[in-house]
Scaffold this motif. Structure first.
Motif, PDB file in Angstrom:
ATOM      1  N   ARG A  42       0.827  -1.215   0.000  1.00  0.00           N
ATOM      2  CA  ARG A  42       0.000   0.000   0.000  1.00  0.00           C
ATOM      3  C   ARG A  42       0.858   1.262   0.000  1.00  0.00           C
ATOM      4  O   ARG A  42       0.515   2.257  -0.640  1.00  0.00           O
ATOM      5  N   ASP A  45       2.017   1.754  -3.530  1.00  0.00           N
ATOM      6  CA  ASP A  45       0.928   2.287  -4.351  1.00  0.00           C
ATOM      7  C   ASP A  45       0.691   3.769  -4.063  1.00  0.00           C
ATOM      8  O   ASP A  45       0.421   4.548  -4.971  1.00  0.00           O
ATOM      9  N   MET A  46       0.798   4.152  -2.789  1.00  0.00           N
ATOM     10  CA  MET A  46       0.584   5.542  -2.419  1.00  0.00           C
ATOM     11  C   MET A  46       1.663   6.447  -3.021  1.00  0.00           C
ATOM     12  O   MET A  46       1.381   7.529  -3.499  1.00  0.00           O
ATOM     13  N   LEU A  48       3.419   5.883  -5.744  1.00  0.00           N
ATOM     14  CA  LEU A  48       3.423   5.874  -7.206  1.00  0.00           C
ATOM     15  C   LEU A  48       2.291   6.678  -7.833  1.00  0.00           C
ATOM     16  O   LEU A  48       2.350   6.994  -9.013  1.00  0.00           O
ATOM     17  N   THR A  49       1.271   6.989  -7.070  1.00  0.00           N
ATOM     18  CA  THR A  49       0.135   7.710  -7.649  1.00  0.00           C
ATOM     19  C   THR A  49       0.281   9.219  -7.442  1.00  0.00           C
ATOM     20  O   THR A  49       0.946   9.663  -6.514  1.00  0.00           O
ATOM     21  N   SER A  50      -0.362   9.977  -8.319  1.00  0.00           N
ATOM     22  CA  SER A  50      -0.325  11.436  -8.176  1.00  0.00           C
ATOM     23  C   SER A  50      -1.677  11.978  -7.710  1.00  0.00           C
ATOM     24  O   SER A  50      -1.778  13.144  -7.343  1.00  0.00           O
ATOM     25  N   SER A  51      -2.692  11.149  -7.698  1.00  0.00           N
ATOM     26  CA  SER A  51      -4.029  11.562  -7.269  1.00  0.00           C
ATOM     27  C   SER A  51      -4.087  11.653  -5.752  1.00  0.00           C
ATOM     28  O   SER A  51      -3.719  10.712  -5.045  1.00  0.00           O
ATOM     29  N   ALA A  54      -6.423   8.938  -4.360  1.00  0.00           N
ATOM     30  CA  ALA A  54      -5.808   7.603  -4.306  1.00  0.00           C
ATOM     31  C   ALA A  54      -4.799   7.532  -3.161  1.00  0.00           C
ATOM     32  O   ALA A  54      -4.697   6.508  -2.482  1.00  0.00           O
ATOM     33  N   LYS A  55      -4.070   8.622  -2.919  1.00  0.00           N
ATOM     34  CA  LYS A  55      -3.128   8.644  -1.793  1.00  0.00           C
ATOM     35  C   LYS A  55      -3.875   8.511  -0.473  1.00  0.00           C
ATOM     36  O   LYS A  55      -3.458   7.771   0.418  1.00  0.00           O
ATOM     37  N   ASN A  58      -5.074   4.928  -0.073  1.00  0.00           N
ATOM     38  CA  ASN A  58      -3.980   4.020   0.281  1.00  0.00           C
ATOM     39  C   ASN A  58      -3.523   4.230   1.720  1.00  0.00           C
ATOM     40  O   ASN A  58      -3.155   3.266   2.394  1.00  0.00           O
TER      41      ASN A  58
END
Length: 81
Positions: A42, A45-46, A48-51, A54-55, A58
């Motif tokens: 997790r 994933d947090m 790697l995302t820019s949203s 989504a952060k 995660n």
């Protein structure tokens, strides 16, 4: 925890309960590895995302994974691993 470990060592040396002790060790190791894998997955994933949504999701899942991990180790009725 140290007192419990000493009791387990005394019991291990006093009778032949090495099987249950080994089961405990393997249960602890597998639960720890699963918890670490969930949390690090997790976190990856947090990062790697820019949203921002989504952060946030995660981070909530990291908190939930840590809570579930503690519940697994301690148990709801204090009889966990």
């Amino acid at each position: 925890m140290l007192g419990d470990i000493e009791l387990i060592k005394d019991k291990l040396y006093s009778d032949d309960s090495s099987e249950s002790f080994l089961e405990f060790i393997f249960e602890l190791m597998s639960g720890s590895l699963m918890g670490v894998q969930e949390v690090y997955g997790r976190l990856k994933d947090m990062l790697l995302t820019s949203s921002i949504y989504a952060k946030r999701f995660n981070m909530q899942m990291v908190n939930l994974s840590q809570f579930e991990w503690c519940k697994y180790l301690n148990g709801r009725d204090k009889k966990g691993v």
